[in-house]
Design a protein around this motif. Structure first.
Motif, short mmCIF file in Angstrom:
data_model
loop_
_atom_site.label_atom_id
_atom_site.label_comp_id
_atom_site.label_asym_id
_atom_site.label_seq_id
_atom_site.Cartn_x
_atom_site.Cartn_y
_atom_site.Cartn_z
N ARG A 125 4.72 28.17 15.17
CA ARG A 125 3.83 28.94 16.04
C ARG A 125 3.76 30.41 15.61
NH1 ARG A 125 5.46 29.06 21.68
NH2 ARG A 125 3.41 30.03 21.96
N GLY A 126 4.49 30.78 14.53
CA GLY A 126 4.43 32.15 14.03
C GLY A 126 5.45 33.07 14.64
N GLN A 127 6.40 32.53 15.41
CA GLN A 127 7.43 33.36 16.01
C GLN A 127 8.56 33.62 15.02
OE1 GLN A 127 9.19 31.73 19.55
NE2 GLN A 127 10.18 33.64 20.11
N GLY A 171 10.83 43.08 13.89
CA GLY A 171 9.79 43.68 14.71
C GLY A 171 8.49 43.87 13.96
N ASN A 172 8.58 44.37 12.71
CA ASN A 172 7.37 44.60 11.92
C ASN A 172 6.65 43.30 11.59
OD1 ASN A 172 7.76 47.36 11.91
ND2 ASN A 172 8.75 47.41 9.91
N LEU A 173 7.42 42.27 11.22
CA LEU A 173 6.80 40.98 10.89
C LEU A 173 6.16 40.35 12.12
CD1 LEU A 173 9.24 39.21 8.39
CD2 LEU A 173 6.88 39.94 7.97
N GLN A 174 6.85 40.43 13.27
CA GLN A 174 6.29 39.81 14.46
C GLN A 174 4.99 40.46 14.88
OE1 GLN A 174 7.79 36.79 16.32
NE2 GLN A 174 5.59 37.03 16.08
N GLU A 175 4.85 41.76 14.63
CA GLU A 175 3.60 42.44 14.94
C GLU A 175 2.48 42.01 14.01
OE1 GLU A 175 4.48 46.57 14.93
OE2 GLU A 175 5.24 46.57 16.98
N SER A 176 2.82 41.59 12.80
CA SER A 176 1.81 41.13 11.85
C SER A 176 1.38 39.69 12.15
CB SER A 176 2.34 41.21 10.41
OG SER A 176 2.61 42.53 10.05
#
Length: 307
Positions: A125-127, A171-176
Motif C-alpha cells: 500500500r506504499g507505507q 519521513g521523506n520517503l513517506q511524503e513521496s
C-alpha cells in the motif's frame, strides 16, 4: 447522427469515471527501482528581533533492490548512488558533493555515505513500515580524513545522522509515496490517511486527503492536501552544543504524484510543505529553557523514479 455521437462520447466518459482500480505496489524480487530526489528547505528563525535564515538543498539518487517479498511486504536493500548538499547560512554558501572534489572534507563525507547498504521495509500500500541498518551509512564516515578532534567528530556525526538517519529517511520517503486505499477506487475517489512525522527535534502527525485525479495510458495521477498537527512532545536534540526541540507544530502539505500503472512505483512526485512552531533551546538538559523563539520551515521536494 449528431445526437448518437454525443451519446457515445457521454457513455465513454461515464465508463472511464466508473472504472475501478486497485492501487498498490507490484514490485518484482531481485529487481531494482530508482528514486532521484531534490529537496529544498528554508528555515527562518526569528531570534531577538532578527531573522536568521538557513537555506539547504539536498539531492541524491537511491537504488532500491527488492530482496524479499513476504505476503504484502517488500524488503529492500537500498544504497545512495550519489549525494550532494548546498547550504547558505548568514550569507555564506557551502557545497558538498559525493561526485565532486573530495579534498573538500564534507564532500569526502558524502562520498563515504554512498554505496552503503541499509534496509527499507515497505508495504504494497506504499507505507514505509521500517528503515533499518542506517548505522552502516556512518561506518568509516571519517575514512581518509585529516586528524580531527573527537568532539568535532562527534558533532559532525550527529549532524549527518539527523540529515540521513532512519527517522529522516522514513519521513521523506513517506511524503513521496502515497499510502494507497484498501479498496478499489475510481477517478475522483477520495481517501484519507494519517502518518506520523519525526525528524530532528520535530514530532507531528499529518492527516492527508488524497484524490485519484486521472488515469492515463501509463500512470495514475494523484493529488493530496494535508494538515500538520502537534503530536507528543518531542525529545530535545543536540545541535551545535545546544539542546533544542520544536513545539506547537502546525502547517500544511500539498502533493502531486504520478504512479506507474504496471509497478505502482513513483514516476514523479512534488511535495510542498509549510510548518511553523516554537523552538525551545537549552544549554544542557538539566538546565531550564534559555530562550523560546518562532521558527518557520518551507520545504519543496521533487522526486522522480527514472533510472
Amino acid at each position: 447522427m449528431k445526437k448518437t455521437f454525443t451519446l457515445l462520447l457521454l457513455l465513454i466518459t461515464v465508463s472511464s469515471y466508473a472504472q475501478k482500480v486497485k492501487l498498490e505496489l507490484k514490485l518484482q524480487k531481485d529487481s531494482t527501482y530508482y528514486l532521484t530526489m531534490n529537496a529544498k528547505m528554508d528555515i527562518d528563525q526569528f531570534i531577538q528581533g532578527t531573522h536568521q535564515i538557513v537555506k539547504t538543498t539536498i539531492t541524491g539518487k537511491m537504488a532500491h533492490k527488492v530482496v524479499a517479498v513476504q505476503d504484502t511486504i517488500y524488503d529492500m536493500d537500498v544504497i545512495y548512488k550519489n549525494l550532494a548538499m548546498n547550504m547558505e547560512i548568514g550569507g555564506k554558501a557551502m557545497s558538498f558533493d559525493s561526485e565532486g572534489d573530495t579534498s573538500n572534507i564534507f564532500s569526502k563525507v558524502m562520498k563515504n555515505l554512498t554505496g552503503k547498504s541499509f534496509t527499507i521495509v515497505m508495504s504494497k500500500r506504499g507505507q514505509i513500515v521500517a528503515v533499518k541498518n542506517t548505522e552502516h551509512l556512518f561506518e568509516n564516515m571519517f575514512k581518509g580524513f585529516p586528524p580531527i578532534d573527537e568532539q568535532k567528530k562527534a558533532q559532525l556525526l550527529t549532524q549527518f545522522q539527523q540529515s540521513f538517519g532512519a527517522k529522516t529517511i522514513k519521513g521523506n520517503l513517506q511524503e513521496s509515496f502515497v499510502i494507497f486505499p484498501k479498496t478499489a477506487i475510481g477517478v475522483k475517489s477520495v481517501w484519507t490517511n494519517q502518518t506520523n512525522m519525526e525528524a530532528a527535534a520535530i514530532s507531528a502527525k499529518t492527516k492527508t486527503t488524497f484524490t485519484l485525479d486521472n488515469i492515463t495510458d501509463d500512470n495514475y495521477e494523484i493529488s493530496g492536501t494535508a494538515i500538520i498537527m502537534p503530536d507528543k512532545a518531542p525529545a530535545y536534540k543536540n545541535t551545535n552544543n545546544f539542546f533544542m526541540r520544536l513545539l506547537n507544530v502546525a502547517g500544511t502539505n500539498t502533493t502531486k504524484i504520478k504512479i506507474d500503472k504496471k509497478t505502482g512505483w513513483i514516476t514523479q512526485s512534488t511535495v510542498a510543505k509549510h510548518i511553523k512552531g516554537d523552538v525551545e533551546l537549552k544549554k544542557t538538559l538539566e538546565e531550564p529553557v534559555m530562550i523560546t523563539y518562532p521558527m518557520v520551515i518551507d520545504a519543496n521536494m521533487e522526486t522522480t523514479g527514472k533510472n
